[in-house]
Design an enzyme around this catalytic site. Structure first.
Site, short mmCIF file in Angstrom:
data_model
loop_
_atom_site.label_atom_id
_atom_site.label_comp_id
_atom_site.label_asym_id
_atom_site.label_seq_id
_atom_site.Cartn_x
_atom_site.Cartn_y
_atom_site.Cartn_z
N GLY A 144 0.84 -1.13 0.04
CA GLY A 144 -0.10 0.06 -0.07
C GLY A 144 0.80 1.39 0.14
N GLN A 145 -0.02 2.31 0.11
CA GLN A 145 0.75 3.65 0.12
C GLN A 145 1.92 3.87 1.19
OE1 GLN A 145 -0.67 7.92 -0.10
NE2 GLN A 145 -0.97 7.25 1.99
N ASP A 146 1.45 3.83 2.45
CA ASP A 146 2.29 3.75 3.72
C ASP A 146 3.46 2.78 3.58
OD1 ASP A 146 0.51 5.94 4.07
OD2 ASP A 146 0.21 5.36 6.23
N GLY B 114 -1.64 -2.67 7.49
CA GLY B 114 -2.86 -3.59 6.83
C GLY B 114 -3.92 -3.48 7.24
N SER C 162 -9.36 0.01 4.43
CA SER C 162 -8.87 1.35 4.94
C SER C 162 -10.12 2.34 4.39
CB SER C 162 -7.68 1.75 4.77
OG SER C 162 -7.39 1.69 3.28
N THR D 289 -6.25 5.77 13.34
CA THR D 289 -6.74 6.74 12.46
C THR D 289 -7.53 7.86 13.01
OG1 THR D 289 -8.46 6.85 10.48
CG2 THR D 289 -8.78 5.35 12.16
N GLU E 1 -10.32 9.06 11.81
CA GLU E 1 -11.78 8.77 12.09
C GLU E 1 -12.13 8.30 13.19
OE1 GLU E 1 -13.93 8.73 9.39
OE2 GLU E 1 -12.65 9.87 8.13
N TYR F 240 -15.61 1.37 9.35
CA TYR F 240 -14.09 1.39 9.56
C TYR F 240 -13.55 2.07 10.88
CZ TYR F 240 -9.45 3.45 8.65
OH TYR F 240 -8.11 3.76 8.54
N LYS G 250 -11.46 0.40 13.77
CA LYS G 250 -10.09 0.77 14.11
C LYS G 250 -10.07 1.40 15.68
CE LYS G 250 -7.16 0.95 10.75
NZ LYS G 250 -5.80 0.39 10.84
N ARG H 157 -1.33 6.95 -3.30
CA ARG H 157 -2.57 6.92 -2.78
C ARG H 157 -3.54 6.14 -3.76
NH1 ARG H 157 -5.22 6.36 1.85
NH2 ARG H 157 -6.28 8.31 2.55
#
Length: 373
Positions: A12-14, A87, A90, A133, A135, A157, A161, A192
């Site tokens: 993934g991105q990160d 992971g 997301s 996150t 969120e 989500y 989390k 992204r």
């Protein structure tokens, strides 16, 4: 002897930026990737090393956060000094469509990793970073949000989390594990995923500029977010595992912009000036002027931004703004890449791809642009 790191979500991105960062620091890096019917490693292809070469430093393992035995086997084989759990399922909007899967991967997946570390007797050796996150704050209780701000999640989500956050704290306090949460506010880059709003914007603006699309459809353009660059944020993730004692940190810029402002910045990179008319679902983004040579596909008066109610969340998160004071004061971390620099990088990357598609189209080839439905 080199430190050994294990990264979930390495493709993934990160994960890809973190793998690069750790390799530059001399780590041996192991990453977990899910099996797919097509290759999904484009973000790490440039650092891939043939396992037949002498002493490779980057290794990929097939795995899944829903598979306890698989995770336990990988941890036993790798014996990592550091685990970075990046992971996840997301995508907030998709979590409303797949809430059970989101809970299994994001919540229970974190528990599976922590319990596997404990089961294998690695709790004193292995340091654990959990990608949390912003969120979690959801219906925000204070502005800006810091480590002590109460949580109020507003999506499957975020709820998943939240469990992952607290189970990480619980294992730290119950078993003396070095386990910590990085509460990541929105962070973007050219890597992204294309269905996330920032990349959706930069990609669509580039395609519209080249005449490959006519209009970008968005949801709530009044949403306010604290956006940073993923490169800055993965450095902070590493710094969190280098302390003597584990602590949780907000990772943010402390600066906030609306989705509408992000659109305006992206368009301006290609010489497109916009004005917005109307409110709510009737709002439109209209081209005022075009300068330069990067936007031959648009002209003044074109409506290139519109609102589609399908993109509204069942429970909206209106505003997120992080307070990174603790990260500044305790670790000396601060973001180095500004939002405008990041937007410029993202647009330039997507414009390059759009120009290639435009060239193919001009030579008679059918060019299918994958769009979010």
């Amino acid at each position: 002897m080199s430190k050994v790191a294990l990264i979930t979500g390495v493709t993934g991105q990160d994960g890809s930026y973190l793998a690069e960062f750790l390799l530059e620091k001399g780590y041996e890096v192991h990453g977990i990737k899910r099996r797919a019917s097509s290759f999904n490693t484009e973000r790490v292809d440039h650092i891939y090393q043939d396992p037949h070469t002498c002493n490779p430093k980057f290794h990929l393992h097939y795995g899944d956060l829903s598979d306890t035995s698989n995770l336990t086997r990988i941890l036993r084989e790798v014996q990592p000094d550091e685990v970075y759990n990046l992971g996840a399922m997301s995508h907030v909007a998709v979590s409303f469509e797949s809430p059970e899967y989101t809970a299994d991967v994001d919540a229970m997946g974190t528990l599976r990793l922590l319990e596997a570390i404990r089961f294998l007797g690695l709790e004193k050796k292995t340091r654990f970073y959990q990608a949390s996150t912003s969120e979690l704050y959801g219906l925000v209780q204070e502005i800006p949000q810091k480590e002590t701000t109460p949580f109020y999640p507003r999506s499957p989500y975020a709820v998943a989390k939240l469990y992952a956050y607290w189970i990480t704290v619980n294992y730290r306090e119950s078993y003396g594990m070095y386990a910590c949460n990085g509460i990541l506010f929105n962070h973007e880059s050219p890597r992204r995923g294309e269905t996330f709003v920032t990349r959706k914007i930069t990609r669509a603006i580039a395609n519209i500029a080249q005449g490959l699309e006519s209009c970008l459809y968005l949801g709530n353009m009044d949403s306010l977010r604290d956006w940073g660059h993923a490169k800055d944020y993965v450095k902070m993730q590493w710094m969190m595992l280098q302390q003597e004692q584990p602590e949780d940190f907000v990772i943010a810029t402390g600066v906030q912009y609306s989705v509408r402002q992000f659109v305006e910045m992206a368009a301006a990179q290609l010489g497109i000036k916009l004005r917005f008319e109307g409110t709510g679902v009737e709002e439109k983004g209209i081209v005022v002027s075009v300068t330069g040579h990067d936007a031959p596909g648009v002209k003044p008066g074109d409506v290139i931004i519109a609102v589609d109610p399908r993109y509204f969340r069942p429970a909206e998160v209106e505003t997120l703004l992080g307070d990174p004071t603790k990260a500044h004061e305790k670790l000396g971390w601060k973001p180095e890449i500004t939002l405008r620099e990041m937007v410029s990088e993202m647009v330039a990357n997507d414009l390059e791809a759009a120009k290639k598609h435009s060239l193919l189209k001009s030579h008679g080839y059918d060019v299918a642009i994958a769009l979010e439905s």
